[in-house]
Design a protein around this motif. Sequence first.
Motif, PDB file in Angstrom:
ATOM      1  N   GLU A 130       0.836  -1.183   0.000  1.00  0.00           N
ATOM      2  CA  GLU A 130       0.000   0.000   0.000  1.00  0.00           C
ATOM      3  C   GLU A 130       0.882   1.248   0.000  1.00  0.00           C
ATOM      4  O   GLU A 130       1.829   1.351   0.772  1.00  0.00           O
ATOM      5  N   GLY A 131       0.550   2.185  -0.885  1.00  0.00           N
ATOM      6  CA  GLY A 131       1.308   3.419  -0.951  1.00  0.00           C
ATOM      7  C   GLY A 131       2.648   3.282  -1.627  1.00  0.00           C
ATOM      8  O   GLY A 131       3.505   4.152  -1.509  1.00  0.00           O
ATOM      9  N   ALA A 132       2.878   2.170  -2.361  1.00  0.00           N
ATOM     10  CA  ALA A 132       4.176   1.956  -2.989  1.00  0.00           C
ATOM     11  C   ALA A 132       4.434   3.002  -4.065  1.00  0.00           C
ATOM     12  O   ALA A 132       3.526   3.483  -4.721  1.00  0.00           O
ATOM     13  N   ASP A 133       5.682   3.343  -4.238  1.00  0.00           N
ATOM     14  CA  ASP A 133       6.102   4.258  -5.285  1.00  0.00           C
ATOM     15  C   ASP A 133       5.920   3.578  -6.630  1.00  0.00           C
ATOM     16  O   ASP A 133       6.491   2.529  -6.900  1.00  0.00           O
ATOM     17  N   ASP A 134       5.135   4.179  -7.517  1.00  0.00           N
ATOM     18  CA  ASP A 134       4.856   3.565  -8.811  1.00  0.00           C
ATOM     19  C   ASP A 134       6.097   3.434  -9.675  1.00  0.00           C
ATOM     20  O   ASP A 134       6.088   2.708 -10.670  1.00  0.00           O
ATOM     21  N   GLN A 135       7.157   4.162  -9.337  1.00  0.00           N
ATOM     22  CA  GLN A 135       8.369   4.099 -10.144  1.00  0.00           C
ATOM     23  C   GLN A 135       9.175   2.822  -9.905  1.00  0.00           C
ATOM     24  O   GLN A 135      10.055   2.490 -10.680  1.00  0.00           O
ATOM     25  N   GLY A 136       8.898   2.117  -8.821  1.00  0.00           N
ATOM     26  CA  GLY A 136       9.637   0.889  -8.568  1.00  0.00           C
ATOM     27  C   GLY A 136      11.067   1.181  -8.133  1.00  0.00           C
ATOM     28  O   GLY A 136      11.519   2.324  -8.094  1.00  0.00           O
ATOM     29  N   PHE A 137      11.790   0.116  -7.824  1.00  0.00           N
ATOM     30  CA  PHE A 137      13.167   0.260  -7.362  1.00  0.00           C
ATOM     31  C   PHE A 137      13.908  -0.997  -7.789  1.00  0.00           C
ATOM     32  O   PHE A 137      13.733  -2.056  -7.210  1.00  0.00           O
ATOM     33  N   PHE A 138      14.715  -0.866  -8.828  1.00  0.00           N
ATOM     34  CA  PHE A 138      15.453  -1.990  -9.386  1.00  0.00           C
ATOM     35  C   PHE A 138      16.938  -1.648  -9.417  1.00  0.00           C
ATOM     36  O   PHE A 138      17.328  -0.481  -9.302  1.00  0.00           O
ATOM     37  N   PHE A 139      17.773  -2.667  -9.591  1.00  0.00           N
ATOM     38  CA  PHE A 139      19.215  -2.448  -9.643  1.00  0.00           C
ATOM     39  C   PHE A 139      19.828  -3.550 -10.498  1.00  0.00           C
ATOM     40  O   PHE A 139      19.185  -4.557 -10.802  1.00  0.00           O
ATOM     41  N   PHE A 140      21.086  -3.347 -10.908  1.00  0.00           N
ATOM     42  CA  PHE A 140      21.796  -4.371 -11.661  1.00  0.00           C
ATOM     43  C   PHE A 140      22.396  -5.408 -10.726  1.00  0.00           C
ATOM     44  O   PHE A 140      22.936  -5.064  -9.676  1.00  0.00           O
ATOM     45  N   VAL A 141      22.293  -6.670 -11.085  1.00  0.00           N
ATOM     46  CA  VAL A 141      22.993  -7.739 -10.380  1.00  0.00           C
ATOM     47  C   VAL A 141      24.438  -7.712 -10.862  1.00  0.00           C
ATOM     48  O   VAL A 141      24.699  -7.931 -12.046  1.00  0.00           O
ATOM     49  N   ASN A 142      25.347  -7.434  -9.966  1.00  0.00           N
ATOM     50  CA  ASN A 142      26.748  -7.219 -10.345  1.00  0.00           C
ATOM     51  C   ASN A 142      27.520  -8.534 -10.374  1.00  0.00           C
ATOM     52  O   ASN A 142      27.946  -9.025  -9.334  1.00  0.00           O
ATOM     53  N   GLU A 143      27.701  -9.104 -11.539  1.00  0.00           N
ATOM     54  CA  GLU A 143      28.491 -10.314 -11.703  1.00  0.00           C
ATOM     55  C   GLU A 143      29.560 -10.051 -12.759  1.00  0.00           C
ATOM     56  O   GLU A 143      29.246  -9.925 -13.947  1.00  0.00           O
ATOM     57  N   PRO A 144      30.818  -9.969 -12.344  1.00  0.00           N
ATOM     58  CA  PRO A 144      31.896  -9.588 -13.269  1.00  0.00           C
ATOM     59  C   PRO A 144      32.014 -10.495 -14.487  1.00  0.00           C
ATOM     60  O   PRO A 144      32.464 -10.055 -15.545  1.00  0.00           O
ATOM     61  N   HIS A 145      31.594 -11.765 -14.345  1.00  0.00           N
ATOM     62  CA  HIS A 145      31.756 -12.693 -15.479  1.00  0.00           C
ATOM     63  C   HIS A 145      30.752 -12.443 -16.586  1.00  0.00           C
ATOM     64  O   HIS A 145      30.922 -12.937 -17.710  1.00  0.00           O
ATOM     65  N   CYS A 146      29.685 -11.690 -16.304  1.00  0.00           N
ATOM     66  CA  CYS A 146      28.587 -11.564 -17.265  1.00  0.00           C
ATOM     67  C   CYS A 146      28.994 -10.719 -18.467  1.00  0.00           C
ATOM     68  O   CYS A 146      29.395  -9.562 -18.340  1.00  0.00           O
ATOM     69  N   LYS A 147      28.872 -11.303 -19.655  1.00  0.00           N
ATOM     70  CA  LYS A 147      29.187 -10.613 -20.908  1.00  0.00           C
ATOM     71  C   LYS A 147      27.932 -10.124 -21.624  1.00  0.00           C
ATOM     72  O   LYS A 147      28.006  -9.518 -22.694  1.00  0.00           O
ATOM     73  N   GLY A 148      26.762 -10.380 -21.020  1.00  0.00           N
ATOM     74  CA  GLY A 148      25.514  -9.964 -21.660  1.00  0.00           C
ATOM     75  C   GLY A 148      25.390  -8.469 -21.808  1.00  0.00           C
ATOM     76  O   GLY A 148      24.715  -7.983 -22.718  1.00  0.00           O
ATOM     77  N   PHE A 149      26.080  -7.705 -20.907  1.00  0.00           N
ATOM     78  CA  PHE A 149      26.029  -6.256 -20.988  1.00  0.00           C
ATOM     79  C   PHE A 149      26.773  -5.727 -22.213  1.00  0.00           C
ATOM     80  O   PHE A 149      26.605  -4.572 -22.590  1.00  0.00           O
ATOM     81  N   GLU A 150      27.599  -6.557 -22.817  1.00  0.00           N
ATOM     82  CA  GLU A 150      28.360  -6.127 -23.992  1.00  0.00           C
ATOM     83  C   GLU A 150      27.588  -6.323 -25.285  1.00  0.00           C
ATOM     84  O   GLU A 150      28.054  -5.923 -26.357  1.00  0.00           O
ATOM     85  N   GLU A 151      26.417  -6.958 -25.191  1.00  0.00           N
ATOM     86  CA  GLU A 151      25.579  -7.184 -26.371  1.00  0.00           C
ATOM     87  C   GLU A 151      24.780  -5.921 -26.695  1.00  0.00           C
ATOM     88  O   GLU A 151      24.267  -5.247 -25.807  1.00  0.00           O
ATOM     89  N   ALA A 152      24.690  -5.615 -27.981  1.00  0.00           N
ATOM     90  CA  ALA A 152      24.007  -4.389 -28.417  1.00  0.00           C
ATOM     91  C   ALA A 152      22.502  -4.623 -28.523  1.00  0.00           C
ATOM     92  O   ALA A 152      21.940  -4.745 -29.616  1.00  0.00           O
ATOM     93  N   CYS A 153      21.848  -4.723 -27.369  1.00  0.00           N
ATOM     94  CA  CYS A 153      20.400  -4.889 -27.334  1.00  0.00           C
ATOM     95  C   CYS A 153      19.873  -3.991 -26.217  1.00  0.00           C
ATOM     96  O   CYS A 153      20.191  -4.190 -25.050  1.00  0.00           O
ATOM     97  N   ASP A 154      19.088  -2.988 -26.586  1.00  0.00           N
ATOM     98  CA  ASP A 154      18.708  -1.920 -25.673  1.00  0.00           C
ATOM     99  C   ASP A 154      17.300  -2.135 -25.116  1.00  0.00           C
ATOM    100  O   ASP A 154      16.381  -2.514 -25.849  1.00  0.00           O
ATOM    101  N   TRP A 155      17.139  -1.901 -23.799  1.00  0.00           N
ATOM    102  CA  TRP A 155      15.851  -2.078 -23.129  1.00  0.00           C
ATOM    103  C   TRP A 155      15.610  -0.943 -22.144  1.00  0.00           C
ATOM    104  O   TRP A 155      16.550  -0.362 -21.630  1.00  0.00           O
ATOM    105  N   THR A 156      14.340  -0.705 -21.825  1.00  0.00           N
ATOM    106  CA  THR A 156      13.999  -0.045 -20.570  1.00  0.00           C
ATOM    107  C   THR A 156      13.675  -1.158 -19.576  1.00  0.00           C
ATOM    108  O   THR A 156      13.417  -2.307 -19.970  1.00  0.00           O
ATOM    109  N   VAL A 157      13.676  -0.825 -18.300  1.00  0.00           N
ATOM    110  CA  VAL A 157      13.315  -1.820 -17.285  1.00  0.00           C
ATOM    111  C   VAL A 157      11.905  -2.341 -17.540  1.00  0.00           C
ATOM    112  O   VAL A 157      11.643  -3.544 -17.442  1.00  0.00           O
TER     113      VAL A 157
END
Length: 271
Positions: A130-157
Amino acid sequence: MENQNTDNNSPAMARINPVRLGYDSRFQFKCHPGVSCFTLCCRGIDILLTPYDIIRLKTRLELSSAEFLAIYTEPHLLEKTDLPMVTLKKMDDEQASCPFVRDTGCLVYEDRPTACRYYPLGVASLQHQEGADDQGFFFFVNEPHCKGFEEACDWTVAEWRTDQGVDVRDAVNAEWTDLLVRKRSFPSSIKLTEKAKQMFFMVSYDVDKLRRFVFESSFLQRMPVAEDVRQQLASDDVALLQFGLRWFKDVLYKQRDPHAQAAAAGGDNVQ
């Protein structure tokens, strides 16, 4: 945590700095068999299961709730709420792998847990309270091995959540999430009885036992429901889950004395 660098489009910066993300925040990510780290994120981690995750997985595997829980999960008490949670049991291999992962990918991909669908995002604040902020609250899972961030595919949350189906899952789990949020508001001196914890576990995770509780005890005599609702609860696991969570929340939180309400929630014992 302050809202900083949310407009920074650099994947490297996003992974290094703790950034509060909203639904409109943008990021680059794509996971596929061609990335060198494929399936590494499925190993050596604790995967928390939601009620809907268990319904989907036990149905996929043609198991009862009790069978799935016994074979594939481990129980825990959630910090700050003292409520029982379950995680996927890891395989006994060097990498402590998810039981459903193989080098070629996930065996239950279409029914994979919510936490897997959110990756590489995490949810920093529970939604639907109840009363939650409609904007939400998300963050990146920080895993140094992940190469998915290097892929050219753009998103919004928001786009990612829709693409991965977590928006639907969050809606199904809304009553459960709200229960967790409400329990956090209890003073630390107030503890739930063991019976209340067992009831929470049954309502949240063991939908087959919940159905027996509703139909094979005096529950429906004490809480009559319309015939069309009764028929739906007899066959629809999701409807029964949401009904059970609403009932448990009402019983547990209607009064200021949670101990008395938890005792009232006990009802008849159903094995």
